[in-house]
Structure formats: C-alpha cells, structure tokens
Design a protein around this motif. Structure first.
Motif, PDB file in Angstrom:
ATOM      1  N   GLY A 161       8.571  -6.733 -24.623  1.00 14.88           N
ATOM      2  CA  GLY A 161       9.300  -7.283 -25.770  1.00 14.88           C
ATOM      3  C   GLY A 161      10.093  -6.223 -26.509  1.00 14.88           C
ATOM      4  N   ALA A 162       9.497  -5.057 -26.680  1.00 16.81           N
ATOM      5  CA  ALA A 162      10.193  -3.970 -27.380  1.00 16.81           C
ATOM      6  C   ALA A 162      11.433  -3.528 -26.615  1.00 16.81           C
ATOM      7  CB  ALA A 162       9.244  -2.790 -27.585  1.00 16.81           C
ATOM      8  N   ILE A 163      11.338  -3.473 -25.296  1.00 18.67           N
ATOM      9  CA  ILE A 163      12.495  -3.085 -24.482  1.00 18.67           C
ATOM     10  C   ILE A 163      13.638  -4.077 -24.681  1.00 18.67           C
ATOM     11  CG2 ILE A 163      13.336  -2.828 -22.101  1.00 18.67           C
ATOM     12  CD1 ILE A 163      10.430  -1.797 -21.442  1.00 18.67           C
ATOM     13  N   LEU A 164      13.308  -5.355 -24.700  1.00 19.48           N
ATOM     14  CA  LEU A 164      14.345  -6.376 -24.907  1.00 19.48           C
ATOM     15  C   LEU A 164      15.022  -6.215 -26.265  1.00 19.48           C
ATOM     16  CD1 LEU A 164      12.537  -9.534 -23.479  1.00 19.48           C
ATOM     17  CD2 LEU A 164      14.411  -8.263 -22.431  1.00 19.48           C
ATOM     18  N   VAL A 165      14.225  -5.990 -27.300  1.00 16.72           N
ATOM     19  CA  VAL A 165      14.786  -5.832 -28.642  1.00 16.72           C
ATOM     20  C   VAL A 165      15.644  -4.562 -28.714  1.00 16.72           C
ATOM     21  CG1 VAL A 165      14.238  -5.519 -31.091  1.00 16.72           C
ATOM     22  CG2 VAL A 165      12.950  -7.174 -29.727  1.00 16.72           C
ATOM     23  N   CYS A 166      15.159  -3.485 -28.129  1.00 21.28           N
ATOM     24  CA  CYS A 166      15.945  -2.239 -28.111  1.00 21.28           C
ATOM     25  C   CYS A 166      17.298  -2.450 -27.447  1.00 21.28           C
ATOM     26  CB  CYS A 166      15.189  -1.136 -27.368  1.00 21.28           C
ATOM     27  SG  CYS A 166      13.779  -0.466 -28.253  1.00 21.28           S
ATOM     28  N   ARG A 167      17.310  -3.162 -26.351  1.00 17.16           N
ATOM     29  CA  ARG A 167      18.581  -3.411 -25.656  1.00 17.16           C
ATOM     30  C   ARG A 167      19.522  -4.236 -26.527  1.00 17.16           C
ATOM     31  NH1 ARG A 167      17.979  -5.503 -19.766  1.00 17.16           N
ATOM     32  NH2 ARG A 167      20.155  -4.826 -19.696  1.00 17.16           N
ATOM     33  N   ALA A 168      18.979  -5.216 -27.234  1.00 15.64           N
ATOM     34  CA  ALA A 168      19.817  -6.056 -28.097  1.00 15.64           C
ATOM     35  C   ALA A 168      20.349  -5.270 -29.292  1.00 15.64           C
ATOM     36  CB  ALA A 168      19.025  -7.272 -28.566  1.00 15.64           C
ATOM     37  N   GLN A 169      19.470  -4.469 -29.897  1.00 14.81           N
ATOM     38  CA  GLN A 169      19.856  -3.723 -31.101  1.00 14.81           C
ATOM     39  C   GLN A 169      20.537  -2.394 -30.797  1.00 14.81           C
ATOM     40  OE1 GLN A 169      16.147  -3.434 -33.284  1.00 14.81           O
ATOM     41  NE2 GLN A 169      16.516  -5.391 -34.300  1.00 14.81           N
ATOM     42  N   ARG A 170      20.413  -1.950 -29.538  1.00 13.84           N
ATOM     43  CA  ARG A 170      20.977  -0.668 -29.113  1.00 13.84           C
ATOM     44  C   ARG A 170      20.440   0.483 -29.958  1.00 13.84           C
ATOM     45  NH1 ARG A 170      24.600  -0.641 -25.560  1.00 13.84           N
ATOM     46  NH2 ARG A 170      25.719   1.152 -26.354  1.00 13.84           N
ATOM     47  N   GLN A 171      19.148   0.427 -30.175  1.00 13.10           N
ATOM     48  CA  GLN A 171      18.435   1.503 -30.861  1.00 13.10           C
ATOM     49  C   GLN A 171      16.962   1.428 -30.473  1.00 13.10           C
ATOM     50  OE1 GLN A 171      18.934   0.923 -35.058  1.00 13.10           O
ATOM     51  NE2 GLN A 171      17.619  -0.856 -35.152  1.00 13.10           N
ATOM     52  N   LEU A 172      16.212   2.477 -30.775  1.00 14.40           N
ATOM     53  CA  LEU A 172      14.827   2.602 -30.312  1.00 14.40           C
ATOM     54  C   LEU A 172      13.778   2.171 -31.325  1.00 14.40           C
ATOM     55  CD1 LEU A 172      15.179   6.060 -28.524  1.00 14.40           C
ATOM     56  CD2 LEU A 172      15.028   3.808 -27.438  1.00 14.40           C
ATOM     57  N   THR A 173      14.197   1.612 -32.441  1.00 10.41           N
ATOM     58  CA  THR A 173      13.258   1.270 -33.509  1.00 10.41           C
ATOM     59  C   THR A 173      12.116   0.384 -33.019  1.00 10.41           C
ATOM     60  OG1 THR A 173      15.110   1.397 -35.048  1.00 10.41           O
ATOM     61  CG2 THR A 173      13.101   0.358 -35.858  1.00 10.41           C
ATOM     62  N   ALA A 174      12.431  -0.634 -32.225  1.00 14.25           N
ATOM     63  CA  ALA A 174      11.392  -1.552 -31.741  1.00 14.25           C
ATOM     64  C   ALA A 174      10.397  -0.838 -30.839  1.00 14.25           C
ATOM     65  CB  ALA A 174      12.028  -2.721 -31.004  1.00 14.25           C
ATOM     66  N   LEU A 175      10.872   0.097 -30.032  1.00 13.28           N
ATOM     67  CA  LEU A 175       9.980   0.834 -29.143  1.00 13.28           C
ATOM     68  C   LEU A 175       9.059   1.749 -29.954  1.00 13.28           C
ATOM     69  CD1 LEU A 175       9.719   0.724 -26.048  1.00 13.28           C
ATOM     70  CD2 LEU A 175      10.992   2.850 -25.953  1.00 13.28           C
ATOM     71  N   ASP A 176       9.602   2.360 -31.012  1.00 16.72           N
ATOM     72  CA  ASP A 176       8.779   3.201 -31.884  1.00 16.72           C
ATOM     73  C   ASP A 176       7.668   2.372 -32.539  1.00 16.72           C
ATOM     74  OD1 ASP A 176      10.493   5.299 -31.283  1.00 16.72           O
ATOM     75  OD2 ASP A 176      11.671   5.080 -33.116  1.00 16.72           O
ATOM     76  N   ALA A 177       8.030   1.189 -33.031  1.00 16.47           N
ATOM     77  CA  ALA A 177       7.037   0.313 -33.675  1.00 16.47           C
ATOM     78  C   ALA A 177       6.007  -0.154 -32.661  1.00 16.47           C
ATOM     79  CB  ALA A 177       7.737  -0.883 -34.318  1.00 16.47           C
ATOM     80  N   ALA A 178       6.465  -0.493 -31.451  1.00 17.05           N
ATOM     81  CA  ALA A 178       5.541  -0.937 -30.405  1.00 17.05           C
ATOM     82  C   ALA A 178       4.560   0.164 -30.030  1.00 17.05           C
ATOM     83  CB  ALA A 178       6.335  -1.383 -29.179  1.00 17.05           C
ATOM     84  N   GLU A 179       5.051   1.383 -29.947  1.00 19.13           N
ATOM     85  CA  GLU A 179       4.164   2.497 -29.597  1.00 19.13           C
ATOM     86  C   GLU A 179       3.067   2.669 -30.642  1.00 19.13           C
ATOM     87  OE1 GLU A 179       4.223   7.261 -28.553  1.00 19.13           O
ATOM     88  OE2 GLU A 179       6.108   6.254 -29.024  1.00 19.13           O
ATOM     89  N   GLU A 180       3.427   2.625 -31.892  1.00 18.83           N
ATOM     90  CA  GLU A 180       2.408   2.782 -32.928  1.00 18.83           C
ATOM     91  C   GLU A 180       1.404   1.631 -32.906  1.00 18.83           C
ATOM     92  OE1 GLU A 180       1.834   5.639 -34.452  1.00 18.83           O
ATOM     93  OE2 GLU A 180       3.502   6.238 -33.169  1.00 18.83           O
ATOM     94  N   MET A 181       1.880   0.418 -32.627  1.00 15.94           N
ATOM     95  CA  MET A 181       0.969  -0.725 -32.529  1.00 15.94           C
ATOM     96  C   MET A 181       0.026  -0.564 -31.343  1.00 15.94           C
ATOM     97  SD  MET A 181      -0.206  -3.429 -33.784  1.00 15.94           S
ATOM     98  CE  MET A 181       0.982  -3.590 -35.106  1.00 15.94           C
TER      99      MET A 181
END
Length: 195
Positions: A161-181
């Motif tokens: 899910g984080a990868i999909l959001v990152c691709r849509a937003q063109r930034q890594l914020t979702a991946l950072d949040a996913a990692e912490e979760m």
C-alpha cells in the motif's frame, strides 16, 4: 548470449514492464519494444504468448522478492525490514516513481482474471509464500505462530500500500510512515524488539 540468458533477459523485461505499466498494457509487441528484442524472438521463447511470459514474470518476481527478503531478514526482522524499506526507497527514487511491485500491478488490474486467467491465482500463491517466509522469520525470533502469520500479512499489505501511495504522490512520505508502523508492530510481537 546463450538461449537461457536471452530468455532470462526477456522474462526480467516482462516483470519490469508489468510493474511500470500494468498487466493490461503489457503485450508481446510491447515486451519486444521494452526489451529491445525482435518480435519473433519473443514468440520463439514464449510460444504461448502473453499467458506464458506473464506466468514466468510472476515466478521471477516472486523469487527475487523472496531472495531480497531472505538477505534482509538474515539480520533479524527489525534490521531486515529497515533494509527492505531502504531497498524500496532506492528503487522508487531511481525510477522516478514509475516502477512498483509487479505483483501489485497484476492484483490491481481489473481485467487480469480475463486477460491472463492464471495470473491472479499465481500472484496470490506468491503472496502466500512471502507471508509464510516472513512469519517463519518472526517465529525464529520469538513470535508466536498466530501473531507471526497475522503480522506477516499486515507487513506485506502495509508495504504494498505504501508503494502505491508513494507512486501516486511522487514522494516517500507513505513509505516512511509504513516503516515506522512496521517497526511498532514488530515490537508488539517480538520479545525485546527495539524501535
């Protein structure tokens, strides 16, 4: 280049094309263009056409993800998933957010069941094997069976899910949040797991 190497190169190109453009946009002709190969050679290596090269691309993607996880998880779940998230950060930024997971691309394709009927089933099987691989690692490091299985699926779902959001937003914020979760979830099931 040997026949095996040529076919392996085409299969890798098929997996790359699927993760960039999706299953529906992937055809024999597009694979030939993407791989820089003659159309005839694609048909030579994949006489059954799209069904065959998609199946082999899924198998290759599953194998590569499993190998990546094995390498990362050799250092334990916490360090392993930190390394796995770092791998995805690098891949997303290096491809300018154009390349995601080929398994997710197939799963998201509404026509996959009709276009390549076996693809969805094969993709589901790969996800199940990855879940078992992660759950096994968690159990080796002290997690109980049921929480390990549930957490393994949650980790896969969170990363995809984080990868999909990152691709849509063109930034890594979702991946950072996913990692912490994921780190917090690991802490909840593993004895003495640091954040």
């Amino acid at each position: 280049m040997t026949k095996e190497q040529n076919k392996a190169r085409l299969t890798a190109a098929a997996a790359d094309l699927i993760r960039r453009r999706g299953l529906h946009a992937t055809s024999v002709r597009e694979l030939a263009k993407h791989a820089g190969a003659p159309l005839g050679s694609v048909y030579h290596y994949y006489p059954d056409g799209k069904q065959q090269f998609v199946s082999e691309a899924i198998a290759l993607a599953g194998c590569k993800i499993a190998q990546q996880l094995e390498t990362c998880l050799a250092d334990g779940p916490q360090a392993g998933f930190r390394a796995y998230f770092a791998h995805w950060r690098q891949l997303l930024t290096e491809t300018d957010y154009s390349a995601g997971c080929p398994l997710a691309a197939i799963s998201l394709d509404a026509n996959a069941r009709h276009d390549v009927p076996a693809a969805m089933l094969q993709t589901a099987e790969v996800f199940s094997r990855l879940q078992a691989q992660i759950a096994d690692s968690l159990q080796v490091h002290g997690a109980q069976l049921e929480p390990a299985q549930a957490l393994a699926m949650a980790i896969i779902s969170t990363i995809e899910g984080a990868i999909l959001v990152c691709r849509a937003q063109r930034q890594l914020t979702a991946l950072d949040a996913a990692e912490e979760m994921v780190m917090r979830l690991l802490q909840s099931v593993l004895p003495s797991a640091p954040l």
